[in-house]
Write a protein that holds these residues in place. Sequence first.
Motif, PDB file in Angstrom:
ATOM      1  N   PHE A 188      38.589  46.154  51.528  1.00 28.39           N
ATOM      2  CA  PHE A 188      37.697  46.027  50.371  1.00 28.39           C
ATOM      3  C   PHE A 188      38.503  45.859  49.084  1.00 28.39           C
ATOM      4  O   PHE A 188      38.154  45.046  48.217  1.00 28.39           O
ATOM      5  CB  PHE A 188      36.803  47.261  50.273  1.00 28.39           C
ATOM      6  N   SER A 189      39.573  46.640  48.950  1.00 22.10           N
ATOM      7  CA  SER A 189      40.414  46.563  47.756  1.00 22.10           C
ATOM      8  C   SER A 189      41.020  45.170  47.594  1.00 22.10           C
ATOM      9  O   SER A 189      41.027  44.607  46.492  1.00 22.10           O
ATOM     10  CB  SER A 189      41.522  47.614  47.828  1.00 22.10           C
ATOM     11  N   GLN A 190      41.521  44.601  48.683  1.00 19.57           N
ATOM     12  CA  GLN A 190      42.094  43.258  48.621  1.00 19.57           C
ATOM     13  C   GLN A 190      41.056  42.229  48.200  1.00 19.57           C
ATOM     14  O   GLN A 190      41.307  41.386  47.329  1.00 19.57           O
ATOM     15  CB  GLN A 190      42.675  42.884  49.986  1.00 19.57           C
ATOM     16  N   LYS A 191      39.877  42.290  48.814  1.00 23.12           N
ATOM     17  CA  LYS A 191      38.842  41.295  48.548  1.00 23.12           C
ATOM     18  C   LYS A 191      38.288  41.410  47.132  1.00 23.12           C
ATOM     19  O   LYS A 191      38.131  40.412  46.427  1.00 23.12           O
ATOM     20  CB  LYS A 191      37.699  41.438  49.559  1.00 23.12           C
ATOM     21  N   ILE A 192      37.998  42.636  46.707  1.00 30.38           N
ATOM     22  CA  ILE A 192      37.383  42.815  45.398  1.00 30.38           C
ATOM     23  C   ILE A 192      38.375  42.493  44.280  1.00 30.38           C
ATOM     24  O   ILE A 192      37.990  41.978  43.221  1.00 30.38           O
ATOM     25  CB  ILE A 192      36.807  44.243  45.240  1.00 30.38           C
ATOM     26  N   ASN A 193      39.666  42.769  44.499  1.00 26.56           N
ATOM     27  CA  ASN A 193      40.675  42.391  43.507  1.00 26.56           C
ATOM     28  C   ASN A 193      40.784  40.877  43.393  1.00 26.56           C
ATOM     29  O   ASN A 193      40.952  40.340  42.294  1.00 26.56           O
ATOM     30  CB  ASN A 193      42.032  42.995  43.876  1.00 26.56           C
ATOM     31  N   LEU A 194      40.693  40.191  44.536  1.00 26.18           N
ATOM     32  CA  LEU A 194      40.743  38.726  44.517  1.00 26.18           C
ATOM     33  C   LEU A 194      39.526  38.160  43.806  1.00 26.18           C
ATOM     34  O   LEU A 194      39.648  37.234  42.984  1.00 26.18           O
ATOM     35  CB  LEU A 194      40.821  38.199  45.952  1.00 26.18           C
ATOM     36  N   ILE A 195      38.352  38.697  44.099  1.00 24.67           N
ATOM     37  CA  ILE A 195      37.130  38.232  43.428  1.00 24.67           C
ATOM     38  C   ILE A 195      37.214  38.491  41.926  1.00 24.67           C
ATOM     39  O   ILE A 195      36.785  37.662  41.114  1.00 24.67           O
ATOM     40  CB  ILE A 195      35.894  38.942  44.033  1.00 24.67           C
ATOM     41  N   ASP A 196      37.794  39.625  41.550  1.00 22.41           N
ATOM     42  CA  ASP A 196      37.935  39.951  40.134  1.00 22.41           C
ATOM     43  C   ASP A 196      38.830  38.931  39.431  1.00 22.41           C
ATOM     44  O   ASP A 196      38.507  38.451  38.337  1.00 22.41           O
ATOM     45  CB  ASP A 196      38.516  41.361  39.994  1.00 22.41           C
ATOM     46  N   LYS A 197      39.945  38.573  40.057  1.00 21.81           N
ATOM     47  CA  LYS A 197      40.858  37.591  39.461  1.00 21.81           C
ATOM     48  C   LYS A 197      40.186  36.219  39.328  1.00 21.81           C
ATOM     49  O   LYS A 197      40.306  35.554  38.296  1.00 21.81           O
ATOM     50  CB  LYS A 197      42.116  37.469  40.317  1.00 21.81           C
ATOM     51  N   ILE A 198      39.470  35.810  40.371  1.00 26.67           N
ATOM     52  CA  ILE A 198      38.793  34.511  40.325  1.00 26.67           C
ATOM     53  C   ILE A 198      37.699  34.512  39.260  1.00 26.67           C
ATOM     54  O   ILE A 198      37.552  33.541  38.497  1.00 26.67           O
ATOM     55  CB  ILE A 198      38.193  34.176  41.710  1.00 26.67           C
ATOM     56  N   SER A 199      36.950  35.608  39.178  1.00 24.87           N
ATOM     57  CA  SER A 199      35.883  35.708  38.181  1.00 24.87           C
ATOM     58  C   SER A 199      36.437  35.647  36.769  1.00 24.87           C
ATOM     59  O   SER A 199      35.867  34.984  35.886  1.00 24.87           O
ATOM     60  CB  SER A 199      35.099  37.013  38.388  1.00 24.87           C
ATOM     61  N   GLN A 200      37.565  36.312  36.544  1.00 29.22           N
ATOM     62  CA  GLN A 200      38.194  36.278  35.224  1.00 29.22           C
ATOM     63  C   GLN A 200      38.677  34.870  34.889  1.00 29.22           C
ATOM     64  O   GLN A 200      38.556  34.411  33.746  1.00 29.22           O
ATOM     65  CB  GLN A 200      39.376  37.263  35.179  1.00 29.22           C
ATOM     66  N   ARG A 201      39.209  34.182  35.909  1.00 31.26           N
ATOM     67  CA  ARG A 201      39.686  32.814  35.678  1.00 31.26           C
ATOM     68  C   ARG A 201      38.520  31.867  35.381  1.00 31.26           C
ATOM     69  O   ARG A 201      38.619  31.010  34.489  1.00 31.26           O
ATOM     70  CB  ARG A 201      40.462  32.326  36.896  1.00 31.26           C
ATOM     71  N   ILE A 202      37.420  32.040  36.104  1.00 32.48           N
ATOM     72  CA  ILE A 202      36.240  31.213  35.860  1.00 32.48           C
ATOM     73  C   ILE A 202      35.726  31.436  34.444  1.00 32.48           C
ATOM     74  O   ILE A 202      35.391  30.474  33.732  1.00 32.48           O
ATOM     75  CB  ILE A 202      35.130  31.530  36.892  1.00 32.48           C
ATOM     76  N   TYR A 203      35.698  32.691  34.035  1.00 25.37           N
ATOM     77  CA  TYR A 203      35.219  32.985  32.687  1.00 25.37           C
ATOM     78  C   TYR A 203      36.133  32.365  31.630  1.00 25.37           C
ATOM     79  O   TYR A 203      35.659  31.811  30.620  1.00 25.37           O
ATOM     80  CB  TYR A 203      35.139  34.499  32.482  1.00 25.37           C
ATOM     81  N   LYS A 204      37.429  32.432  31.858  1.00 23.86           N
ATOM     82  CA  LYS A 204      38.379  31.848  30.910  1.00 23.86           C
ATOM     83  C   LYS A 204      38.193  30.335  30.816  1.00 23.86           C
ATOM     84  O   LYS A 204      38.199  29.755  29.710  1.00 23.86           O
ATOM     85  CB  LYS A 204      39.810  32.170  31.351  1.00 23.86           C
ATOM     86  N   GLU A 205      38.009  29.685  31.974  1.00 29.52           N
ATOM     87  CA  GLU A 205      37.796  28.238  31.972  1.00 29.52           C
ATOM     88  C   GLU A 205      36.474  27.872  31.306  1.00 29.52           C
ATOM     89  O   GLU A 205      36.380  26.855  30.615  1.00 29.52           O
ATOM     90  CB  GLU A 205      37.837  27.713  33.405  1.00 29.52           C
ATOM     91  N   GLU A 206      35.447  28.698  31.538  1.00 28.48           N
ATOM     92  CA  GLU A 206      34.155  28.466  30.878  1.00 28.48           C
ATOM     93  C   GLU A 206      34.297  28.585  29.368  1.00 28.48           C
ATOM     94  O   GLU A 206      33.691  27.827  28.621  1.00 28.48           O
ATOM     95  CB  GLU A 206      33.126  29.482  31.385  1.00 28.48           C
ATOM     96  N   ARG A 207      35.078  29.537  28.919  1.00 26.12           N
ATOM     97  CA  ARG A 207      35.307  29.718  27.485  1.00 26.12           C
ATOM     98  C   ARG A 207      35.997  28.497  26.887  1.00 26.12           C
ATOM     99  O   ARG A 207      35.623  28.018  25.813  1.00 26.12           O
ATOM    100  CB  ARG A 207      36.146  30.989  27.265  1.00 26.12           C
ATOM    101  N   GLU A 208      37.009  27.995  27.565  1.00 27.74           N
ATOM    102  CA  GLU A 208      37.714  26.804  27.086  1.00 27.74           C
ATOM    103  C   GLU A 208      36.785  25.598  27.052  1.00 27.74           C
ATOM    104  O   GLU A 208      36.804  24.800  26.107  1.00 27.74           O
ATOM    105  CB  GLU A 208      38.927  26.530  27.984  1.00 27.74           C
ATOM    106  N   TYR A 209      35.963  25.439  28.097  1.00 24.62           N
ATOM    107  CA  TYR A 209      35.002  24.334  28.142  1.00 24.62           C
ATOM    108  C   TYR A 209      33.994  24.454  27.000  1.00 24.62           C
ATOM    109  O   TYR A 209      33.669  23.458  26.324  1.00 24.62           O
ATOM    110  CB  TYR A 209      34.280  24.346  29.492  1.00 24.62           C
TER     111      TYR A 209
END
Length: 451
Positions: free
Chosen positions: A260-281
Amino acid sequence: MEGERRAARARSAGLPAGGAGGDSPGGAAPLPGSSGSSALLPAEVLDLDEDEDDLEVFSKDASLMDMNSFSPMMPTSPLSMINQVKFEDEPDLKDLFITVDEPESHVTTIETFITYRIITKTSRGEFDSSEFEVRRRYQDFLWLKEKLEEAHPTLIIPPLPEKFIVKGMVERFNDDFIETRRKALHKFLNRIADHPTLTFNEDFKVFLTAQAWELSSHKKQGPGLLTRMGQTVRSVALSMRGVKSRPEEFMEMNNFIEIFSQKINLIDKISQRIYKEEREYFDELKEYGPIHILWSASEEDLVDTLKGVASCVDKCCKATEKRMSGLSEALLPVVHEYVLYSEMLMGVMKRRDQIQAELDSKIEALTSKKADADLLTEEIGKLEDKVECANNALKADWERWRQNMQNDIKSAFTDMAEENICYYEQCLATWESFLTSQTDLHLEEASEDKF
């Protein structure tokens, strides 16, 4: 006669003939098939609906006049039976409401820190009042978390937000950071309030009710730093041995936590990256509309078309901003909270292993006869009870946590999916409307050319 009049008034109010409380001398027994205060007031008299917000009748500002108008004998105290009444079909009636708001900055010669106002409203009898207002800083929340872990080592304590912001998304103490932390602290306290065991912890009550100087005095009663350091060194050594004797069900639990820790940390990183890209867009999209407005000033034949494109871009920009807001408020906090939960769960498992390891070491000492047998036997008996209690507490809390986690994650991703569908439908409708208008304009121009 006076007794008959009292009985008649009580019957008209739906109360036992003995009076409003039913427990006073000479009072009638509760109705058969009911228990405690649930037999005192019929549901139609209270006029309760399913919305728990309407049950918040214990505020100092609440007059309770409407609820007490039917009986002059009904007490109006916030701790009266009106607030304590529970019906058999509503066993989980909430009796503790906590709000964290109004962050306030404090600047001293030594440090700068933020305090938050905490308002607590309750109908519990163990509280001295129905409403409390205190101010707390982050260190106070940290103290509470440590006290809860100390008192309940194998219960899953809700996580606190990190002391400093991670990933550099916002600077410390700016408005975004303070608001994000306020929401996290609000959730932290309310998760404790909703927990069947933690909500009755004495330190939690002190945290909600004591003034600043009282809380400081209460803190000094805890173990010193050197004592805690010594306990930590010993517990680490014991936990390394405790893993060997971990029962199979806890091995499975630990395996789940690791995955669970591995998966949720990965989802957290991807979610943060998506948000950053959305902000730039979004930042680039904001500049796109004004450019078309400027362009239209130099293209007389394309004025309407270019302004139409600018209008569509502006609408899409607003829709994008709304979707980003939903992402930052609904998904990111939930995912990151469970990242912190995964770290918390690992700590819980270690503390369980420490208790198990202490028992194993005593059994080993008894087997090798390294100490007094009678004394060890007594200690082993106490430790066996402690291990059993710790294991049972963890297993019960584990099931509760997993159910909450599944509901929270499912709700967060469902909300995100709905937000995305709504966003793309809005953008599609905007551009389709623009294309339709342009097609109609082209047909009108072609028709005019024929004539």
